[in-house]
Design a protein around this motif. Structure first.
Motif, PDB file in Angstrom:
ATOM      1  N   VAL A  88     -17.515  27.596 -14.699  1.00 29.82           N
ATOM      2  CA  VAL A  88     -18.067  26.470 -13.943  1.00 29.82           C
ATOM      3  C   VAL A  88     -17.296  26.292 -12.639  1.00 29.82           C
ATOM      4  N   ASP A  89     -18.007  25.751 -11.675  1.00 26.17           N
ATOM      5  CA  ASP A  89     -17.472  25.433 -10.351  1.00 26.17           C
ATOM      6  C   ASP A  89     -17.761  23.954 -10.107  1.00 26.17           C
ATOM      7  N   PRO A  90     -17.001  23.057 -10.782  1.00 23.71           N
ATOM      8  CA  PRO A  90     -17.350  21.633 -10.755  1.00 23.71           C
ATOM      9  C   PRO A  90     -17.299  20.990  -9.368  1.00 23.71           C
ATOM     10  N   GLU A  91     -16.512  21.540  -8.477  1.00 21.76           N
ATOM     11  CA  GLU A  91     -16.454  21.006  -7.110  1.00 21.76           C
ATOM     12  C   GLU A  91     -17.517  21.634  -6.208  1.00 21.76           C
ATOM     13  N   ARG A  92     -18.253  22.612  -6.755  1.00 19.48           N
ATOM     14  CA  ARG A  92     -19.302  23.334  -6.026  1.00 19.48           C
ATOM     15  C   ARG A  92     -18.768  24.036  -4.775  1.00 19.48           C
ATOM     16  N   SER A  93     -17.502  24.431  -4.813  1.00 20.55           N
ATOM     17  CA  SER A  93     -16.893  25.090  -3.654  1.00 20.55           C
ATOM     18  C   SER A  93     -17.565  26.417  -3.332  1.00 20.55           C
ATOM     19  N   VAL A  94     -17.786  27.235  -4.379  1.00 20.59           N
ATOM     20  CA  VAL A  94     -18.421  28.532  -4.149  1.00 20.59           C
ATOM     21  C   VAL A  94     -19.871  28.335  -3.714  1.00 20.59           C
ATOM     22  N   TYR A  95     -20.569  27.419  -4.380  1.00 19.65           N
ATOM     23  CA  TYR A  95     -21.960  27.128  -4.020  1.00 19.65           C
ATOM     24  C   TYR A  95     -22.059  26.785  -2.529  1.00 19.65           C
ATOM     25  N   ALA A 102     -21.037  22.162 -13.777  1.00 17.41           N
ATOM     26  CA  ALA A 102     -20.688  21.008 -14.607  1.00 17.41           C
ATOM     27  C   ALA A 102     -19.198  21.052 -14.933  1.00 17.41           C
ATOM     28  N   ALA A 103     -18.744  20.100 -15.744  1.00 16.64           N
ATOM     29  CA  ALA A 103     -17.384  20.147 -16.267  1.00 16.64           C
ATOM     30  C   ALA A 103     -17.298  21.256 -17.323  1.00 16.64           C
ATOM     31  N   HIS A 104     -16.114  21.788 -17.532  1.00 16.10           N
ATOM     32  CA  HIS A 104     -15.961  22.952 -18.414  1.00 16.10           C
ATOM     33  C   HIS A 104     -16.364  22.673 -19.858  1.00 16.10           C
ATOM     34  N   TYR A 105     -16.267  21.405 -20.307  1.00 14.48           N
ATOM     35  CA  TYR A 105     -16.580  21.109 -21.708  1.00 14.48           C
ATOM     36  C   TYR A 105     -18.081  21.161 -22.011  1.00 14.48           C
ATOM     37  N   HIS A 106     -18.890  21.364 -20.974  1.00 18.85           N
ATOM     38  CA  HIS A 106     -20.328  21.544 -21.209  1.00 18.85           C
ATOM     39  C   HIS A 106     -20.695  23.012 -21.461  1.00 18.85           C
ATOM     40  N   ILE A 107     -19.736  23.919 -21.290  1.00 20.96           N
ATOM     41  CA  ILE A 107     -20.041  25.344 -21.437  1.00 20.96           C
ATOM     42  C   ILE A 107     -20.431  25.694 -22.865  1.00 20.96           C
ATOM     43  N   GLU A 108     -19.627  25.286 -23.836  1.00 21.41           N
ATOM     44  CA  GLU A 108     -19.895  25.641 -25.236  1.00 21.41           C
ATOM     45  C   GLU A 108     -21.267  25.163 -25.705  1.00 21.41           C
ATOM     46  N   ASP A 124     -24.021  12.659 -19.103  1.00 24.80           N
ATOM     47  CA  ASP A 124     -23.996  12.881 -17.663  1.00 24.80           C
ATOM     48  C   ASP A 124     -25.033  13.960 -17.363  1.00 24.80           C
ATOM     49  N   PHE A 125     -25.216  14.236 -16.092  1.00 28.24           N
ATOM     50  CA  PHE A 125     -26.272  15.169 -15.712  1.00 28.24           C
ATOM     51  C   PHE A 125     -25.775  16.610 -15.609  1.00 28.24           C
ATOM     52  N   GLN A 126     -24.537  16.850 -16.026  1.00 26.90           N
ATOM     53  CA  GLN A 126     -23.985  18.196 -16.148  1.00 26.90           C
ATOM     54  C   GLN A 126     -24.134  18.991 -14.858  1.00 26.90           C
ATOM     55  N   GLY A 127     -23.868  18.311 -13.741  1.00 28.14           N
ATOM     56  CA  GLY A 127     -23.940  18.944 -12.431  1.00 28.14           C
ATOM     57  C   GLY A 127     -24.781  18.131 -11.463  1.00 28.14           C
ATOM     58  N   ASP A 128     -24.689  18.454 -10.189  1.00 30.12           N
ATOM     59  CA  ASP A 128     -25.472  17.805  -9.140  1.00 30.12           C
ATOM     60  C   ASP A 128     -26.939  18.186  -9.320  1.00 30.12           C
ATOM     61  N   LEU A 129     -27.791  17.204  -9.517  1.00 32.57           N
ATOM     62  CA  LEU A 129     -29.212  17.473  -9.762  1.00 32.57           C
ATOM     63  C   LEU A 129     -29.925  18.082  -8.558  1.00 32.57           C
ATOM     64  N   HIS A 130     -29.355  17.932  -7.365  1.00 28.29           N
ATOM     65  CA  HIS A 130     -29.997  18.452  -6.162  1.00 28.29           C
ATOM     66  C   HIS A 130     -29.566  19.880  -5.837  1.00 28.29           C
ATOM     67  N   GLN A 131     -28.503  20.346  -6.469  1.00 27.60           N
ATOM     68  CA  GLN A 131     -27.970  21.663  -6.156  1.00 27.60           C
ATOM     69  C   GLN A 131     -28.861  22.774  -6.705  1.00 27.60           C
ATOM     70  N   ASP A 155     -10.792  32.989  -3.122  1.00 27.35           N
ATOM     71  CA  ASP A 155      -9.707  32.217  -3.738  1.00 27.35           C
ATOM     72  C   ASP A 155     -10.171  30.875  -4.311  1.00 27.35           C
ATOM     73  N   CYS A 156     -11.473  30.597  -4.255  1.00 27.59           N
ATOM     74  CA  CYS A 156     -11.992  29.376  -4.883  1.00 27.59           C
ATOM     75  C   CYS A 156     -11.782  29.459  -6.400  1.00 27.59           C
ATOM     76  N   LEU A 157     -11.379  28.359  -7.005  1.00 28.02           N
ATOM     77  CA  LEU A 157     -11.109  28.367  -8.439  1.00 28.02           C
ATOM     78  C   LEU A 157     -12.364  28.026  -9.237  1.00 28.02           C
ATOM     79  N   ILE A 158     -12.613  28.814 -10.266  1.00 28.61           N
ATOM     80  CA  ILE A 158     -13.647  28.514 -11.243  1.00 28.61           C
ATOM     81  C   ILE A 158     -12.962  28.372 -12.596  1.00 28.61           C
TER      82      ILE A 158
END
Length: 226
Positions: A117-124, A97-103, A167-174, A34-37
């Protein structure tokens, strides 16, 4: 298709153990279903939508600026649509990342298939993906990463500096990973990357998912009879 009633628990198969299938880590898709992407338009869907009606190969990338993820997804883009259709599987990439980086990322890599994208990294986080890099001298380097680390990092920094949204388009450590799941909560394979070069070889993932062809990624994809 009706989802199969099977156990939602699987075990990770490490790269070095893939021949004999030695298990190491348990996961439950019930924890993430049920995690949102989010798609490229910012529209949310529950994670289970990716696999509840059929089998999917789901690739989690580190961040959209990562040079190794860029080159890996460039090779994913070379998979012929017919190969996926014949095996009745979906190919999905997920970033954090945020969804606007997808395109821009799809334009850069030529990737034509599904991406979220999973910007909150919930699934990760709930799938236990690593958040620090660990390098092992005996580990096999990804065959899909062509750039050396120094030049690759310079390329990533340049892309960050020249991006319209700095921005770094996501957590650099993930770190990322790979999952083959469906239909329903059945998991066929799961792997957590330990570092930016620890991608699972694409041909191996495709064959695990049921693709009956082997692709040559050395130049442009050529189908080799198996």
């Amino acid at each position: 298709k009706m989802a199969e009633a099977v156990s939602p628990i699987t075990r990770q198969v490490a790269k070095e153990d893939r021949e004999d299938g030695t298990p190491s880590v348990d996961i439950r898709l019930e924890d993430v279903e049920d995690c949102l992407i989010y798609d490229r338009h910012g529209v949310s869907v529950p994670f289970k939508k990716l696999y509840q009606d059929g089998k999917s190969v789901i690739i989690f990338v580190r961040n959209f600026l990562c040079y190794s993820c860029e080159e890996y997804v460039e090779d994913l883009s070379k998979i012929p649509k017919e190969a996926l259709e014949d095996a009745d599987i979906r190919l999905v990439v997920i970033g954090q990342a945020a969804h606007y980086h997808i395109e821009p990322f799809c334009s850069l890599t030529g990737y034509p298939y599904e991406i979220y994208v999973d910007p909150e990294r919930s699934v990760y986080q709930k799938l236990g993906m690593k958040r620090e890099e660990k390098f092992n001298d005996s580990a096999n380097r990804s065959p899909h990463v062509k750039s050396g680390m120094f030049m690759g990092q310079l390329k990533s920094i340049w892309r960050a500096m020249t991006s319209p949204v700095f921005d770094f388009q996501g957590d650099l450590h993930q770190q990322g990973g790979a999952l083959i799941a469906g239909p329903g909560p059945r998991v066929h394979f799961y792997h957590c990357d330990t570092n930016r070069l620890d991608h699972m070889p694409i041909n191996w993932l495709l064959q695990l998912a049921g693709v009956q062809q082997t692709l040559d990624f050395s130049d442009k994809p050529k189908i080799i009879d198996v």
